[in-house]
Design a protein around this motif. Structure first.
Motif, PDB file in Angstrom:
ATOM      1  N   MET A   1       0.807  -1.190   0.000  1.00  0.00           N
ATOM      2  CA  MET A   1       0.000   0.000   0.000  1.00  0.00           C
ATOM      3  C   MET A   1       0.858   1.265   0.000  1.00  0.00           C
ATOM      4  SD  MET A   1      -3.056   0.293  -0.441  1.00  0.00           S
ATOM      5  CE  MET A   1      -4.644   0.824  -0.017  1.00  0.00           C
ATOM      6  N   SER A   2       2.104   1.179   0.497  1.00  0.00           N
ATOM      7  CA  SER A   2       2.936   2.380   0.567  1.00  0.00           C
ATOM      8  C   SER A   2       3.295   2.898  -0.824  1.00  0.00           C
ATOM      9  CB  SER A   2       4.198   2.126   1.392  1.00  0.00           C
ATOM     10  OG  SER A   2       4.981   1.120   0.789  1.00  0.00           O
ATOM     11  N   LEU A   3       3.418   2.006  -1.817  1.00  0.00           N
ATOM     12  CA  LEU A   3       3.694   2.463  -3.177  1.00  0.00           C
ATOM     13  C   LEU A   3       2.514   3.254  -3.718  1.00  0.00           C
ATOM     14  CD1 LEU A   3       5.394   2.604  -5.717  1.00  0.00           C
ATOM     15  CD2 LEU A   3       4.430   0.394  -6.398  1.00  0.00           C
ATOM     16  N   ILE A   4       1.311   2.769  -3.501  1.00  0.00           N
ATOM     17  CA  ILE A   4       0.112   3.485  -3.950  1.00  0.00           C
ATOM     18  C   ILE A   4       0.020   4.834  -3.243  1.00  0.00           C
ATOM     19  CG2 ILE A   4      -2.417   3.442  -3.948  1.00  0.00           C
ATOM     20  CD1 ILE A   4      -2.182   0.366  -4.229  1.00  0.00           C
ATOM     21  N   GLU A   5       0.306   4.851  -1.953  1.00  0.00           N
ATOM     22  CA  GLU A   5       0.284   6.105  -1.195  1.00  0.00           C
ATOM     23  C   GLU A   5       1.319   7.090  -1.738  1.00  0.00           C
ATOM     24  OE1 GLU A   5       1.209   7.692   3.324  1.00  0.00           O
ATOM     25  OE2 GLU A   5       0.849   5.564   2.994  1.00  0.00           O
TER      26      GLU A   5
END
Length: 74
Positions: A1-5
């Protein structure tokens, strides 16, 4: 999820920067086309990504060095 964020953060930041330029540049007497505004925004976005990455690596190196110093002192 950190990449999307991270991608969302960069995309929103780019949009905010271009919108701010469109609004603020004329107040300072700067006549810039939308294409130029997009290019300026892209350049500052790239600079921001490099800055953020460099700072992240720097702080990670500091954290590792402190961890190694603490572990070695035991």
């Amino acid at each position: 999820m950190s990449l999307i964020e991270a991608v969302a953060n960069v995309a929103v930041g780019f949009g905010v920067a271009v919108l701010a330029q469109v609004v603020l540049f004329p107040l300072f007497g700067l006549d810039v086309t939308l294409t130029d505004n997009l290019l300026i925004g892209a350049i500052f976005t790239a600079v921001s990504i490099v800055r953020s990455y460099a700072l992240r690596r720097l702080f990670e190196a500091i954290r590792i060095r402190r961890s190694e110093t603490t572990t070695a002192g035991r």
